[in-house]
Scaffold this active site. Structure first.
Site, PDB file in Angstrom:
ATOM      1  N   GLY A  35       0.848  -1.193   0.000  1.00 23.99           N
ATOM      2  CA  GLY A  35       0.000   0.000   0.000  1.00 23.99           C
ATOM      3  C   GLY A  35       0.880   1.237   0.000  1.00 23.99           C
ATOM      4  O   GLY A  35       2.106   1.147   0.121  1.00 23.99           O
ATOM      5  N   LEU A  36       0.255   2.375  -0.142  1.00 28.54           N
ATOM      6  CA  LEU A  36       0.986   3.641  -0.162  1.00 28.54           C
ATOM      7  C   LEU A  36       1.684   3.917   1.169  1.00 28.54           C
ATOM      8  O   LEU A  36       1.310   3.350   2.204  1.00 28.54           O
ATOM      9  CB  LEU A  36       0.027   4.789  -0.469  1.00 28.54           C
ATOM     10  CG  LEU A  36      -0.614   4.810  -1.857  1.00 28.54           C
ATOM     11  CD1 LEU A  36      -1.720   5.865  -1.903  1.00 28.54           C
ATOM     12  CD2 LEU A  36       0.433   5.081  -2.933  1.00 28.54           C
ATOM     13  N   SER A  39      -0.316   4.312   4.564  1.00 29.34           N
ATOM     14  CA  SER A  39      -1.578   3.562   4.456  1.00 29.34           C
ATOM     15  C   SER A  39      -1.900   2.784   5.723  1.00 29.34           C
ATOM     16  O   SER A  39      -3.055   2.430   5.968  1.00 29.34           O
ATOM     17  CB  SER A  39      -1.527   2.598   3.265  1.00 29.34           C
ATOM     18  OG  SER A  39      -0.497   1.640   3.433  1.00 29.34           O
ATOM     19  N   LYS A  41       0.301   0.049   6.677  1.00 30.79           N
ATOM     20  CA  LYS A  41       0.902  -1.281   6.518  1.00 30.79           C
ATOM     21  C   LYS A  41       1.684  -1.718   7.754  1.00 30.79           C
ATOM     22  O   LYS A  41       1.438  -2.791   8.304  1.00 30.79           O
ATOM     23  CB  LYS A  41       1.873  -1.308   5.326  1.00 30.79           C
ATOM     24  CG  LYS A  41       1.294  -0.989   3.988  1.00 30.79           C
ATOM     25  CD  LYS A  41       2.351  -1.056   2.897  1.00 30.79           C
ATOM     26  CE  LYS A  41       3.522  -0.120   3.120  1.00 30.79           C
ATOM     27  NZ  LYS A  41       3.145   1.316   3.133  1.00 30.79           N
ATOM     28  N   SER A 109       6.153  -1.676  -2.146  1.00 33.85           N
ATOM     29  CA  SER A 109       6.241  -2.599  -3.295  1.00 33.85           C
ATOM     30  C   SER A 109       5.241  -2.196  -4.372  1.00 33.85           C
ATOM     31  O   SER A 109       4.256  -2.886  -4.603  1.00 33.85           O
ATOM     32  CB  SER A 109       6.036  -4.052  -2.851  1.00 33.85           C
ATOM     33  OG  SER A 109       4.956  -4.223  -1.978  1.00 33.85           O
TER      34      SER A 109
END
Length: 201
Positions: A35-36, A39, A41, A109
């Site tokens: 994710g950005l 976000s 993560k 990623s």
């Protein structure tokens, strides 16, 4: 990148991956959080690792910032360096899965091809893609490291979501709404792991 040397051969281990999994009491698998920036993560992955640890699950969390302090400290943020960063992390994750661990990775990623590369490295049933889907506007408002502000000011180049593309997963194993409470997201992930028979119900 150096080519494979035919004189370097793989040595089989006397202890198998299945035996290690039996010792741990669960399968080895990777949960790949993508994710950005901002976000959620790392936050969700960290909360899940803590919950799994309390359940007696053998885990390890590979975080995007942390690996750049050592394993990937020689890499920048060009497309080639990003690809090599993910390749290295995938190889480390594969070793950890072979050791019988539940591995959590938190990396932007941004490219589908790199995520697919890791999926292919790990093999069938060993890669769970976790898409933490948070709108850019929310990530930018959070901006925990001040990176969006720098990117908007032109002080930071190749920043995902601003001047570098993020390719959202098309069919992740689980799609999380990054605006929900962490406890809700963690519950969804634990349910998934139970359904996949990775942890006991």
């Amino acid at each position: 990148m150096a080519q494979h040397d035919e004189n370097v051969v793989w040595h089989a281990h006397p202890v198998t991956a299945a035996q290690r999994e039996q010792l741990h009491g669960h399968r080895g698998v990777v949960l790949w959080f993508t994710g950005l920036s901002g976000s959620g993560k790392s936050t969700v992955a960290g909360a899940l690792e803590e919950a799994l640890h309390q359940l007696g699950v053998s885990t390890y969390l590979l975080d995007g910032d942390n690996v750049r302090h050592g394993l990937c400290s020689d890499l920048g943020f060009s497309d080639d360096d990003r690809k090599e960063n993910i390749r290295r992390v995938g190889e480390v994750a594969k070793l950890m899965v072979d050791a019988g661990l539940v591995v959590l990775t938190a990396f932007i990623s941004p490219h589908r091809a790199e995520r697919q590369m890791v999926r292919d490295q790990l093999g069938e049933g060993r890669f769970i893609e976790v898409f933490v889907d948070t709108p850019l506007s929310v990530c930018e408002a959070r901006d925990p490291k001040g990176l969006y502000k720098k990117a908007r000011a032109g002080e930071l180049r190749n920043f995902t979501g601003i001047d570098a593309v993020y390719e959202a997963p098309e069919s992740p194993e689980i799609h999380l709404d990054g605006q929900q409470l962490v406890t809700n997201l963690m519950a969804q992930l634990l349910d998934l792991l139970r359904r996949e028979d990775i942890i006991k119900s």
